[in-house]
Design an enzyme around this catalytic site. Structure first.
Site, mmCIF file in Angstrom:
data_model
loop_
_atom_site.group_PDB
_atom_site.id
_atom_site.type_symbol
_atom_site.label_atom_id
_atom_site.label_comp_id
_atom_site.label_asym_id
_atom_site.label_seq_id
_atom_site.Cartn_x
_atom_site.Cartn_y
_atom_site.Cartn_z
ATOM 1 N N ASP A 93 74.161 28.293 104.028
ATOM 2 C CA ASP A 93 72.793 28.572 104.477
ATOM 3 C C ASP A 93 72.594 30.034 104.861
ATOM 4 O O ASP A 93 71.483 30.437 105.210
ATOM 5 C CB ASP A 93 72.381 27.626 105.625
ATOM 6 N N HIS A 94 73.662 30.841 104.772
ATOM 7 C CA HIS A 94 73.535 32.265 105.091
ATOM 8 C C HIS A 94 73.780 33.165 103.886
ATOM 9 O O HIS A 94 73.611 34.377 103.991
ATOM 10 C CB HIS A 94 74.506 32.623 106.226
ATOM 11 N N HIS A 118 67.239 29.756 113.868
ATOM 12 C CA HIS A 118 68.279 28.858 113.347
ATOM 13 C C HIS A 118 68.189 27.481 114.008
ATOM 14 O O HIS A 118 69.148 26.966 114.581
ATOM 15 C CB HIS A 118 69.677 29.471 113.556
ATOM 16 N N ASP A 131 75.722 32.258 113.371
ATOM 17 C CA ASP A 131 75.838 31.067 114.191
ATOM 18 C C ASP A 131 76.862 31.339 115.285
ATOM 19 O O ASP A 131 77.931 31.893 114.994
ATOM 20 C CB ASP A 131 76.309 29.907 113.340
#
Lengths: 299, 299
Positions: B65-66, B261, B202
């Site tokens: 997701d990054h 996020h 994260d």
């Protein structure tokens, strides 16, 4: 019944409001996805196509606008708990592509079954029908796909009664499966016209496509350029112009035609649509989320 | 002046209306992009951040997701004619990642300059300022980024006149560059407070982050879970809860805090926002396209 959903209609780059060209064919809630550019999983969610219930992902070729959504799609399938194998088909190079993408997206909790060089293989069984790949004419090895949902012959109740087949078995035989020692052919008439959806991009018009599209219920075709003013570019980059698409659809005798894979420079599909309609009046301009439910002919 | 644009605020999966978490920091039309999940290039286009003028792409870590937006971003840069090298930074593993993605996206018409293991290196010069990576606490090697735009000391015209410096050279010296044999320090006062934007996801709350965020103008931080009911999950998966984010922001004395996020399960950011505001009243809920222009303090 079969549902065709155009998840995106763009070529080259995803744009706000225009996802990259991709088609989902859905039967009984399960789908086959053709092409998966960046953003396809979001488009699927937006237009009600279950990512979890995708039975197969078919790739036309390996240019970025047709494949960069794959790693995210796989990871979303994994996050949703998928363990069932995923069938993937494509032209030569599929295994190498999948291996490279798994370097950044793997390991996955489900297996990927590869049907490489799909255009040289026979039909793949999926969703109760079959998918047949066929070669397209692009700058790189590329194939289109024809999905066919067959329709069994008409059920003959008088014959079933005469053979003493219990009524409880009729439905199974009607669906083309043996039951209680009886064969479907004992009680069914000749197969009837089924449904056929054909997806072809990126490509120049070509004989293999015209043949595969013959009598299709729906053809979605590369319509990168609106008019024949762009013919030289279309030839150079291996795409089609809308007049070419209209001519091919008319020649193949398809029932419906959707234009897709517009150049990012095409902001209004109307001129291209008019150009295609000059040859195939029923042509329709594709757009993100365009959907059609196809049913078997009334008989 | 510096503009911060939150291109997306989602975690794990891109959703319709919620792109994956990514921040663009723009100075003079050129940007630094932090994280690039699937769909980031579309979000950039939607919110007016030029893909062509991206000076650097900084990655916090290599979860899908990054990073899954990278190959598409590169190809769009290529399609737009980029030939200038692209600076990329990230934790250990960057070269391996870039090499794997180039297998499916390359070759490119521009070079990629790698700053691997960025948190162990010194500040990287970019956009007239610097970016310093620092270690975060996640399940995998991960780093946050602090972008600092320095501000030169006040210009002293009386001193410039006394030194006989021609007025034509004043502007250059004022901008901190030597001119006509004179040095900026001869005519500038002590450096003044610049601008600092910190992006951290994260991550669990941690000392390195609190230190990097000290006195920041803006902190964007992992706010995956809304309340401390999810603390066990936050610890297990290496994320933060909104109350933890509020406490860290208060401890670091930041000026502004944006939550980002969010878990895909968070459809309404309001409860998480309230939980963060209990510790840091100025907290704001991030959303796709949230934008802030930061100016140097009036003095």
């Amino acid at each position: 019944m079969l549902t065709a959903t155009l998840l995106g209609c763009g070529g080259t780059q995803p744009l706000p409001g225009r996802a990259l060209s991709s088609l989902a064919v859905t039967v009984g809630g399960h789908s086959v996805l053709i092409d998966c550019g960046e953003g396809t999983q979001v488009a699927a969610r937006r237009f009600g196509v279950s990512v979890y219930k995708m039975a197969a992902v078919l790739l036309t070729h390996y240019h970025g606008d047709h494949i960069f959504g794959l790693p995210g799609l796989w990871q979303t399938m994994a996050a949703q708990g998928r363990t069932e194998p995923l069938l993937m088909a494509g032209p030569p190079g599929l295994e190498q592509l999948v291996r490279a993408l798994l370097c950044v997206a793997g390991p996955l909790p489900f297996a990927i079954q590869l049907a490489e060089d799909a255009a040289k293989a026979g039909p793949l069984p999926v969703l109760g029908g079959t998918v047949q790949a066929f070669p397209l004419r692009h700058r790189t090895p590329c194939c289109g796909y024809a999905f066919t949902l067959p329709r069994a012959g008409r059920f003959n109740p008088a014959r079933a009664r005469a053979l003493g087949i219990p009524v409880a078995l009729w439905r199974t035989l009607q669906q083309g499966r043996p039951a209680g020692g009886f064969q479907p052919r004992q009680v069914l008439g000749p197969p009837r016209r089924g449904l056929k959806v054909v997806y072809a991009t990126d490509t120049r018009p070509c004989g293999a496509l015209e043949q595969a599209a013959r009598d299709a219920d729906l053809l979605c075709m590369d319509s990168t350029y609106p008019t024949d003013e762009f013919l030289a570019k279309a030839r150079e980059y291996g795409h089609a112009t809308c007049p070419e698409v209209g001519r091919l659809a008319a020649g193949a005798g398809v029932r419906r035609l959707w234009l897709t894979h517009y150049s990012a420079a095409v902001t209004d599909p109307a001129p291209g649509l008019a150009a295609a309609q000059a040859f195939f009046p029923a042509a329709e301009a594709g757009f993100d989320g365009k959907q059609l439910q196809l049913k078997f002919d009334e008989e």
